[in-house]
Design a protein around this motif. Structure first.
Motif, short mmCIF file in Angstrom:
data_model
loop_
_atom_site.label_atom_id
_atom_site.label_comp_id
_atom_site.label_asym_id
_atom_site.label_seq_id
_atom_site.Cartn_x
_atom_site.Cartn_y
_atom_site.Cartn_z
N ILE A 1 57.80 15.37 8.84
CA ILE A 1 57.83 16.34 9.94
C ILE A 1 59.01 17.29 9.80
O ILE A 1 58.86 18.52 9.95
N ARG A 2 60.18 16.76 9.49
CA ARG A 2 61.36 17.62 9.33
C ARG A 2 61.18 18.60 8.17
O ARG A 2 61.49 19.80 8.30
N ALA A 3 60.69 18.08 7.05
CA ALA A 3 60.49 18.96 5.90
C ALA A 3 59.47 20.05 6.20
O ALA A 3 59.66 21.22 5.83
N ALA A 4 58.38 19.69 6.88
CA ALA A 4 57.35 20.67 7.19
C ALA A 4 57.85 21.73 8.17
O ALA A 4 57.55 22.92 8.01
N PHE B 1 69.63 22.44 -13.81
CA PHE B 1 70.34 23.71 -13.87
C PHE B 1 71.33 23.86 -12.71
O PHE B 1 72.52 24.13 -12.92
N ALA B 2 70.85 23.70 -11.46
CA ALA B 2 71.71 23.89 -10.29
C ALA B 2 72.53 22.66 -9.93
O ALA B 2 73.42 22.74 -9.08
N LYS B 3 72.24 21.52 -10.56
CA LYS B 3 73.00 20.28 -10.34
C LYS B 3 72.95 19.81 -8.89
O LYS B 3 73.93 19.29 -8.35
N LEU B 4 71.80 20.00 -8.23
CA LEU B 4 71.65 19.52 -6.86
C LEU B 4 71.27 18.05 -6.86
O LEU B 4 70.70 17.54 -7.83
N SER B 5 71.57 17.39 -5.75
CA SER B 5 71.14 16.00 -5.58
C SER B 5 69.88 15.98 -4.71
O SER B 5 69.75 16.81 -3.79
N PRO B 6 68.96 15.05 -4.97
CA PRO B 6 67.74 14.99 -4.14
C PRO B 6 68.09 14.80 -2.67
O PRO B 6 68.91 13.94 -2.33
N SER B 7 67.48 15.60 -1.83
CA SER B 7 67.74 15.52 -0.39
C SER B 7 66.58 16.16 0.36
O SER B 7 65.60 16.62 -0.25
N LEU B 8 66.72 16.19 1.67
CA LEU B 8 65.72 16.89 2.49
C LEU B 8 65.59 18.34 2.06
O LEU B 8 64.48 18.89 2.00
N TRP B 9 66.70 18.97 1.68
CA TRP B 9 66.69 20.39 1.36
C TRP B 9 65.99 20.67 0.04
O TRP B 9 65.38 21.73 -0.12
#
Length: 282
Positions: free
Chosen positions: A68-71, A126-134
């Motif tokens: 729900i939050r992601a949507a 490439f962007a070195k992000l960590s998996p998250s809601l975003w």
């Protein structure tokens, strides 16, 4: 003029197509009320027991809340970005305008696995992000933007740019023009696009698989449990709720999209709004 037999034939074919699409969905929804933990047809006894079990399943609740939050976030981003892109493409002429429109629509046409692989490589390598809601929201926004963009483009092309020019000629500032002219024209297209984007995001699987990491949205929760052969009655209940949650925004969007732009009533509301704002004539 169509004959009676033609109308009957079309009605029969429509009924067959609807049955082809909906009978499997109805069956899986009915399995949520099956008292047995083994799927079989016909269902011999009915119960609400599995709904209570599912409600007390913390993994299912967490997956529902994440979906729900992601949507909601993906739909909000899609409304903002899709509307700005549509306004630029329709209202302004510039070099490469058709290319921009093509590039905006392309992500929806690409296979989800290709989009997922590309996003996974970009965000995590490439962007070195960590998996998250975003990271999930970014992935979903790539195709949700297209839905809003298409709705807003269609509405802008059916409306006249002279409405905005007339409002400005009468002395309206930017906020008054938006409130009394632009918003009445675009509101239903934005609502419909947002609802469709929410439905698409809520039950997305492939792109989510590549962008969620170890997080589980509701569709991934279903897929993982089916693959492992676990909690089948709970999965049937979850599938029932996914169907309901998906059908509601799609039905609302279809109802909203019946509005084709500035109707007589809408035009009257715009006029009343301008008069109420006491916009001075030039």
């Amino acid at each position: 003029m169509t004959t009676r037999s033609t109308r009957i034939s079309l009605a029969v074919w429509s009924a067959l197509v609807i049955a082809f699409l909906w009978i499997p969905l109805v069956i899986i929804a009915l399995y949520a009320f099956n008292s047995s933990n083994i799927q079989g047809w016909p269902i011999t006894s009915w119960t609400l027991h599995w709904f209570r079990v599912t409600w007390h399943d913390s993994d299912a609740r967490d997956a529902l809340w994440l979906s729900i939050r992601a949507a909601l976030l993906a739909s909000g981003a899609a409304i903002v970005l899709g509307t700005m892109a549509a306004a630029a493409v329709v209202r302004f002429r510039f070099f490469g305008r058709e290319t921009v429109s093509f590039l905006l629509v392309l992500p929806l046409a690409l296979p989800g696995i290709i989009t997922g692989m590309a996003l996974n490589s970009f965000m995590f390598s490439f962007a070195k992000l960590s998996p998250s809601l975003w990271t999930i929201v970014i992935g979903h926004a790539t195709f949700c933007v297209v839905v809003v963009y298409n709705n807003v483009v269609a509405r802008l092309r059916r409306s006249s740019a002279s409405l905005i020019e007339a409002s400005q000629d009468l002395g309206a500032d930017g906020w008054q023009t938006f409130r009394f002219v632009v918003w009445p024209v675009l509101s239903t297209a934005l609502v419909a696009g947002g609802l469709l984007a929410f439905a698409l995001s809520f039950d997305e699987v492939i792109v989510t698989t590549f962008t969620a990491g170890l997080q589980e949205t509701l569709p991934i929760f279903i897929l993982d449990n089916i693959r492992q052969g676990q909690q089948l009655p709970v999965i049937n209940v979850v599938a029932f709720f996914v169907i309901v949650i998906t059908v509601i925004p799609v039905a609302l969007a279809q109802r909203v999209m019946r509005d084709t732009g500035v109707t007589r009533r809408g035009a009257a509301q715009v006029t009343e709004g301008v008069e109420a704002a006491e916009i001075p004539a030039v």
